[in-house]
Write a protein that holds these residues in place. Structure first.
Motif, PDB file in Angstrom:
ATOM      1  N   HIS A   1       0.852  -1.183   0.000  1.00  0.00           N
ATOM      2  CA  HIS A   1       0.000   0.000   0.000  1.00  0.00           C
ATOM      3  C   HIS A   1       0.888   1.235   0.000  1.00  0.00           C
ATOM      4  N   SER A   2       0.550   2.191  -0.823  1.00  0.00           N
ATOM      5  CA  SER A   2       1.303   3.437  -0.877  1.00  0.00           C
ATOM      6  C   SER A   2       0.334   4.601  -0.907  1.00  0.00           C
ATOM      7  N   VAL A   3       0.584   5.570  -0.031  1.00  0.00           N
ATOM      8  CA  VAL A   3      -0.226   6.793  -0.005  1.00  0.00           C
ATOM      9  C   VAL A   3       0.697   7.959  -0.332  1.00  0.00           C
ATOM     10  N   ILE A   4       0.395   8.672  -1.386  1.00  0.00           N
ATOM     11  CA  ILE A   4       1.228   9.807  -1.787  1.00  0.00           C
ATOM     12  C   ILE A   4       0.349  10.987  -2.114  1.00  0.00           C
ATOM     13  N   GLU A   5       0.966  12.150  -2.200  1.00  0.00           N
ATOM     14  CA  GLU A   5       0.228  13.343  -2.560  1.00  0.00           C
ATOM     15  C   GLU A   5       0.294  13.554  -4.066  1.00  0.00           C
ATOM     16  N   LYS A   6      -0.718  14.204  -4.556  1.00  0.00           N
ATOM     17  CA  LYS A   6      -0.748  14.561  -5.972  1.00  0.00           C
ATOM     18  C   LYS A   6       0.544  15.290  -6.332  1.00  0.00           C
TER      19      LYS A   6
ATOM     20  N   GLY B   1      -1.006  -7.418  -5.466  1.00  0.00           N
ATOM     21  CA  GLY B   1      -1.415  -6.065  -5.796  1.00  0.00           C
ATOM     22  C   GLY B   1      -0.784  -5.020  -4.885  1.00  0.00           C
ATOM     23  N   THR B   2      -0.672  -3.830  -5.415  1.00  0.00           N
ATOM     24  CA  THR B   2      -0.267  -2.656  -4.631  1.00  0.00           C
ATOM     25  C   THR B   2      -1.420  -1.675  -4.671  1.00  0.00           C
ATOM     26  N   ARG B   3      -1.881  -1.304  -3.506  1.00  0.00           N
ATOM     27  CA  ARG B   3      -2.955  -0.305  -3.451  1.00  0.00           C
ATOM     28  C   ARG B   3      -2.312   1.074  -3.415  1.00  0.00           C
ATOM     29  N   LEU B   4      -2.584   1.872  -4.416  1.00  0.00           N
ATOM     30  CA  LEU B   4      -2.038   3.226  -4.502  1.00  0.00           C
ATOM     31  C   LEU B   4      -3.155   4.221  -4.213  1.00  0.00           C
ATOM     32  N   THR B   5      -2.882   5.085  -3.245  1.00  0.00           N
ATOM     33  CA  THR B   5      -3.828   6.145  -2.920  1.00  0.00           C
ATOM     34  C   THR B   5      -3.135   7.480  -3.147  1.00  0.00           C
ATOM     35  N   VAL B   6      -3.698   8.286  -4.025  1.00  0.00           N
ATOM     36  CA  VAL B   6      -3.152   9.616  -4.303  1.00  0.00           C
ATOM     37  C   VAL B   6      -4.103  10.639  -3.699  1.00  0.00           C
ATOM     38  N   THR B   7      -3.574  11.455  -2.793  1.00  0.00           N
ATOM     39  CA  THR B   7      -4.447  12.422  -2.098  1.00  0.00           C
ATOM     40  C   THR B   7      -4.184  13.851  -2.563  1.00  0.00           C
TER      41      THR B   7
END
Lengths: 108, 114
Positions: free
Chosen positions: B10-15, B108-114
């Motif tokens: 899981h990866s959470v990154i900013e726009k 899978g890798t869950r990518l969240t772009v905030t």
């Protein structure tokens, strides 16, 4: 553009019921159709179909392909709660194309 | 035998930031595929490697996505700069051959772009 349509999108049944999941396709240079089961994480392979009319069977699951009418069905007999998952259909043609999947829920 | 592995889970990154996803296929599998599922929609094909060569990259959405497979082993998928619509689950799969070989999927890798 290649197209794969699965139906129904969602299905709720009771243990012991038999279900039939459908996958229709419009694919250029069709080579094969694959069924996958996706529970929590990655899809896991169920069947690969390349020829019409030849049933593939694994335990309570079976599948068949109709290349004339451009569809495949996946049958599950005597369903169990462990069969609850998303069932995905994928075709291999000009490109690899997935359907949206059928969410199957089997209640005790 | 180890299956297909992906990192991170899981990866959470900013726009606007950059993210690199990694896939390690099953040893000996020359064919490696990237897919993504965006916002609960169907899984979409991104590209297909045969060894280190891009066999088919027709599913790559735009030039912000760059996939590499140096040496024909593991593959990376870089998104730069990430946009909100890139959020989703990125799957990697590998197979011995094509097209009549089953694919083995990674988690899978869950990518969240905030």
């Amino acid at each position: 553009e290649d197209k794969v349509v699965q139906s129904p999108l969602s299905l709720v049944v009771h243990e012991g019921d038999t279900v039939t999941l459908n996958c229709s396709y419009e694919v250029t240079n069709f080579r094969s159709l694959l069924w996958y089961k996706q529970e929590k994480k990655a899809p896991t392979f169920l069947f690969m179909l390349t020829s019409s009319g030849i049933e593939k069977k694994s335990g309570r699951l079976s599948s068949i392909l109709d290349k004339k009418e451009l569809f495949s069905i996946l049958n599950i007999t005597a369903t169990q709660t462990g069969d609850s998952a998303i069932y995905l259909c994928e075709t291999s043609g000009s490109r690899l194309t997935f359907g949206e999947g059928t969410q199957l829920t089997v209640n005790p | 035998e180890a299956g297909v592995t992906q990192f991170p889970s899981h990866s959470v990154i900013e726009k606007g930031q950059t993210v690199t996803l990694r896939c390690d296929p099953i040893s000996g599998h020359d064919n490696l595929y990237w897919y993504r599922r965006v916002m609960g929609k169907e899984i979409k094909f991104l590209l297909h490697f045969v060894k280190e060569s891009k066999q088919d990259e027709s599913g790559m959405p735009n030039n912000r996505f760059l996939a590499e497979r140096t040496g024909g082993t593991y593959s990376t998928l870089k998104v730069q700069p990430a946009e909100l619509e890139d959020s989703g689950v990125y799957f990697c799969a590998s197979s011995l051959g094509t097209p009549l070989y089953e694919q083995y999927f990674g988690p899978g890798t869950r990518l969240t772009v905030t």
